[in-house]
Design an enzyme around this catalytic site. Structure first.
Site, PDB file in Angstrom:
ATOM      1  N   LYS A  53     127.639  61.670  11.781  1.00 34.24           N
ATOM      2  CA  LYS A  53     128.336  60.370  11.816  1.00 34.24           C
ATOM      3  C   LYS A  53     127.361  59.274  12.224  1.00 34.24           C
ATOM      4  O   LYS A  53     127.332  58.192  11.622  1.00 34.24           O
ATOM      5  CB  LYS A  53     129.514  60.436  12.803  1.00 34.24           C
ATOM      6  CG  LYS A  53     130.678  61.240  12.262  1.00 34.24           C
ATOM      7  CD  LYS A  53     131.705  61.610  13.321  1.00 34.24           C
ATOM      8  CE  LYS A  53     132.725  62.580  12.720  1.00 34.24           C
ATOM      9  NZ  LYS A  53     133.655  63.161  13.675  1.00 34.24           N
ATOM     10  N   GLN A  97     135.509  63.029  19.673  1.00 31.56           N
ATOM     11  CA  GLN A  97     135.241  64.216  18.861  1.00 31.56           C
ATOM     12  C   GLN A  97     136.062  65.404  19.370  1.00 31.56           C
ATOM     13  O   GLN A  97     136.019  65.733  20.553  1.00 31.56           O
ATOM     14  CB  GLN A  97     133.739  64.545  18.907  1.00 31.56           C
ATOM     15  CG  GLN A  97     133.329  65.694  18.018  1.00 31.56           C
ATOM     16  CD  GLN A  97     133.514  65.377  16.524  1.00 31.56           C
ATOM     17  OE1 GLN A  97     133.169  64.291  16.076  1.00 31.56           O
ATOM     18  NE2 GLN A  97     134.059  66.319  15.776  1.00 31.56           N
ATOM     19  N   ASP A 122     140.090  57.379  13.620  1.00 33.43           N
ATOM     20  CA  ASP A 122     140.548  58.686  13.138  1.00 33.43           C
ATOM     21  C   ASP A 122     141.980  58.590  12.604  1.00 33.43           C
ATOM     22  O   ASP A 122     142.454  59.505  11.931  1.00 33.43           O
ATOM     23  CB  ASP A 122     140.514  59.725  14.279  1.00 33.43           C
ATOM     24  CG  ASP A 122     139.328  60.678  14.152  1.00 33.43           C
ATOM     25  OD1 ASP A 122     138.780  60.799  13.031  1.00 33.43           O
ATOM     26  OD2 ASP A 122     138.960  61.283  15.166  1.00 33.43           O
TER      27      ASP A 122
END
Ligand code: NDP
Length: 287
Positions: A53, A97, A122
């Protein structure tokens, strides 16, 4: 006839090109989008994802920060970090994460809900889930959003098609249902209680497998000519990943199919970059 292979790298490059252009546009207006990823502990797979990322952000001109917290971090330490990022105007996207270490895993929902919904790249916050369900513009989970984007880029029509999704998780199956329904597909969602599964999946013009069961979907479960999207990632040996679809047999009957590895997985990071751009625009009051 062998299916058209939908290579993730081709679509991923096009999605990144779009994001790169959008970032350049924002920069021309004096705004540099910024993503901060919080990683807790030292899960090796998570570290690979976070590095990927970070690298992709740098490639596209997005400011990228990684906050690495120790394995024994408390829930409150994580919440404090999120509060600080929520208040920082230079941070447009916040991502925690997953998975979290086992000691704080049970607080996952509370932690995800602490993220400012406008920075929730997200798309897991209930505010954004609600917007998705009601059809409002919002931040959508990257993997299902990437699948729909891929169908569009591949020129595969969704409107009026029969879509079947195997899996009803909050991160793949359920958002996929709403995205495909919003695009006027007739959608069925299957899960571990669906009986008989093959009978339902054989109705699909578009079949999405997101179950986490290696090579579960076999050719007899697929309608000839169907588009088969394999979201599954299953490690069957130290260096061997396979999807939820038995690629070798299904490609002989499907019209189009995504491989694993090299399919949908590559789209997820590209869509995250798109979400950072979308979050930045939403924070500016632009849609
Ligand atoms: P979950 O484990 O959260 O959900 C799996 C779903 O599949 C559940 O709804 C479950 O049903 C259903 N299921 C399991 N076994 C069967 C069965 N035998 N028949 C019918 N349905 C079944 O998984 P996720 O949604 O998080 O992930 C699914 C897969 O996608 C995994 O392999 C994961 O690694 C991969 N993934 C890939 C991503 C990418 O970037 N490409 C991103 C996210 C996930 P029930 O609800 O009844 O238990």
């Amino acid at each position: 006839m062998t299916a058209r292979i939908l290579e993730g790298k081709d679509f991923s490059a096009r999605i990144k090109d779009e994001a790169r252009a959008a970032v350049a546009q924002l920069k021309a207006d004096g705004i540099t989008p910024g993503l901060t990823v919080i990683i807790v502990g030292d899960n090796p797979a998570s570290q690979v994802y976070v590095r990927n990322k970070h690298k992709t952000c740098e490639e596209l001109g997005i400011r990228s920060d990684v906050i690495a917290l120790p394995e024994d971090s408390t829930k409150d330490q994580l919440l404090d970090t999120i509060d600080r990022l929520n208040a920082d105007p230079a941070v447009n996207g916040i991502l925690v994460q997953l998975p979290l270490p086992s000691a704080i895993k049970s607080h996952e929902q509370e932690i995800l809900e602490r993220i400012d919904p406008l920075k929730d790249v997200d798309g897991f916050h209930p505010f954004n889930v609600g917007k998705l369900v009601t059809g409002a513009p919002t931040l959508v989970p990257c993997t299902p959003a990437g699948c729909v984007k891929m169908l569009d880029l591949a020129g595969i029509d969704i409107d009026g098609k029969r879509a079947v999704i195997i899996g009803r998780s909050n991160i793949v199956g359920k958002p996929m249902l709403h995205l495909l329904m919003a695009r006027h597909a007739t959608v069925t969602v299957c899960h571990s209680h669906t009986k008989p599964l093959g009978e339902v999946t054989r109705e699909a013009d578009i079949l999405v497998a997101a179950m986490g069961r290696a090579k579960f979907v076999t050719a007899d479960m697929v309608k000839p000519g169907a588009t088969v999207i394999d979201v599954g990632i299953n490690r069957i040996a130290p260096k061997k990943l396979v999807g939820d679809v038995d690629f070798d047999s299904v490609k002989e009957i499907a019209g189009a199919i995504t491989p694993v590895p090299g399919g949908v997985g590559l789209l997820t990071v590209s869509m995250l970059m798109q979400n950072v751009v979308t979050a930045t625009r939403l924070q500016l009051g632009r849609h």
